[in-house]
Design a protein around this motif. Sequence first.
Motif, short mmCIF file in Angstrom:
data_model
loop_
_atom_site.label_atom_id
_atom_site.label_comp_id
_atom_site.label_asym_id
_atom_site.label_seq_id
_atom_site.Cartn_x
_atom_site.Cartn_y
_atom_site.Cartn_z
N UNK A 168 0.86 -1.19 0.00
CA UNK A 168 0.00 0.00 0.00
C UNK A 168 0.89 1.23 0.00
N UNK A 169 0.64 2.13 -0.94
CA UNK A 169 1.41 3.37 -1.00
C UNK A 169 0.74 4.49 -0.21
N UNK A 170 -0.58 4.54 -0.30
CA UNK A 170 -1.25 5.69 0.33
C UNK A 170 -2.68 5.37 0.69
N UNK A 171 -3.12 6.03 1.76
CA UNK A 171 -4.52 5.99 2.16
C UNK A 171 -4.94 7.44 2.26
N UNK A 172 -5.97 7.81 1.53
CA UNK A 172 -6.45 9.19 1.59
C UNK A 172 -7.93 9.12 1.91
N UNK A 290 -12.46 12.03 -6.81
CA UNK A 290 -13.55 11.19 -6.26
C UNK A 290 -13.92 11.55 -4.82
N UNK A 291 -12.98 12.02 -4.01
CA UNK A 291 -13.31 12.35 -2.63
C UNK A 291 -14.03 13.71 -2.52
N UNK A 292 -13.92 14.53 -3.59
CA UNK A 292 -14.58 15.85 -3.55
C UNK A 292 -16.09 15.70 -3.63
N UNK A 293 -16.55 14.54 -4.12
CA UNK A 293 -17.99 14.35 -4.31
C UNK A 293 -18.65 13.68 -3.09
N UNK A 294 -17.88 13.40 -2.06
CA UNK A 294 -18.43 12.71 -0.88
C UNK A 294 -19.11 13.76 0.00
N UNK A 295 -20.42 13.64 0.16
CA UNK A 295 -21.20 14.71 0.81
C UNK A 295 -21.64 14.32 2.22
N UNK A 296 -21.96 15.39 2.97
CA UNK A 296 -22.57 15.25 4.30
C UNK A 296 -21.75 14.31 5.20
N UNK A 297 -22.44 13.44 5.96
CA UNK A 297 -21.70 12.66 6.97
C UNK A 297 -21.06 11.40 6.38
N UNK A 298 -21.15 11.24 5.07
CA UNK A 298 -20.53 10.04 4.49
C UNK A 298 -19.02 10.07 4.66
N UNK A 299 -18.43 8.92 4.76
CA UNK A 299 -16.97 8.77 4.81
C UNK A 299 -16.53 8.09 3.52
N UNK A 300 -15.27 8.26 3.17
CA UNK A 300 -14.72 7.54 2.01
C UNK A 300 -13.22 7.44 2.18
N UNK A 301 -12.68 6.36 1.66
CA UNK A 301 -11.23 6.14 1.75
C UNK A 301 -10.73 5.63 0.40
N UNK A 302 -9.71 6.29 -0.10
CA UNK A 302 -9.07 5.87 -1.34
C UNK A 302 -7.77 5.17 -0.94
N UNK A 303 -7.71 3.87 -1.23
CA UNK A 303 -6.50 3.09 -0.90
C UNK A 303 -5.73 2.91 -2.20
N UNK A 304 -4.46 3.29 -2.20
CA UNK A 304 -3.66 3.13 -3.42
C UNK A 304 -2.59 2.08 -3.19
#
Length: 448
Positions: A168-172, A290-304
């Motif tokens: 894994x290189x990055x988690x954002x 892709x993370x710019x579109x995550x709204x309100x209380x939702x969470x999101x994680x981009x694993x690279x």
Amino acid sequence: MSERLVRSSRRAGPRPDPGVVHIGLLGCGTVGGEVLRLLREHADLITHRTGRRLEVAKVAVARRDKPRRVPVPPDRLVDDGWAVVQDEGVDVVVEVMGGVEPAYTYIRRALALGRPVVTANKRLLGTHGPELLRLADTSGVGLYFEAAVGGAIPLIKPLRESLAADRIHAITGILNGTTNYILTRMSEEGWTFEHALAAAQEHGFAEADPDEDLDGHDAAAKLAILATVAFHAPVTAEQVYRDGIAAIGPREIAYARQLGYAVKLLAIAAERDGGLDCRVHPTLLPLTHPLATIRDERNAVLVTGAATGPILFSGPGAGGTPTAVVVLGDIIEAADGRGSGAWPVRDSTFLARPVLPIGDLVVPSCLFLEVVDRPGVFAKVAAVFGEEMVSLASIVQKSRGETADVVLMTHEAPDGAVQRVVSRLRAMDVVAAVGPVLRVQEQEPRPG
Ligand code: HSE
């Protein structure tokens, strides 16, 4: 596949004795109450799928006489956590009380006694996670914590199991629902910070002390847990650089949007030359990210990952019911007895990877200033950037009468140099105010 087809494909004949798994619950608040409710409502489904019956043996609460939304039979209620932890009849200890103590002491004891533990406690694991993993490993017992990060989004299991063979290189990630809700509402509805926070509190996402959310503590704890699992390196929350969203208002968000960016509180853990980069701060993301579109209380994680490239996980990151269903998933795995919750992440696989200082990070930044609007002022401001070797990429200026708003975007520059610029600007009498410094993330961090 439908439930009916699954059923018909199973072999015929009497089912084996389902067996009973006795659960000891530490805490019965928002998540604990929902665990009890789902256990009751989904009891048949769980037994059908797992071959086991999950039964709550004991529930430890601070006040036994408190009225409860989900009733607990009085003979199962105890007001002492030790009565759960030390009970030999308890097969799985489930900690949903939150906070570091006494949860820390109870979990250590349960692991030492050889009882598997399921916990949703991000603060505890953010502080003592690596140590508890070590204890679970030496005791040969499972520690399960999928619900501690990202609510219902499966993250721990995919990272430790499905991606165990990748580097894994990055988690954002957007790991805090409250701050994402506030930023969304300020951006889309022009709400004030105070209004948005009050609404987040009403919805029940915010921590009891909302500074835990606003100052980035909650996201830092969750990032430390993810980084420990993803990089097989012991990371704690105090090693994570942290900056919150308190200085951000609708004005900064509107300027960012004009420049083509969304403002998000990002939690970033990435491989960098010689160690790890671990930070939580408000960040400018291109509106198409892709993370710019995550709204309100939702969470999101981009694993690279090196082999996989970016993988996006997203979903409800807060709330009693989504978190409780993941706690139940962990209980089912713990009851099965084959997994360990953490394996192959354990002390003996940990690599010494220092967390690097933020000052050495090289990224573009965006600065928001209010300056006196008269000749020569901009030249003085620009000179400071030049002297600190920070190159400017773009400038937006808007007069407000006596003063002007100035939004400056830098090229990539060492964070330490940008911080020196900020300190010098703060001391200048032609600078009326220095707003937040927002680091910019155009693309996912790359190894190097
Ligand atoms: N206060 C947390 C949040 C709750 O807003 O994300 C979930 O951990």
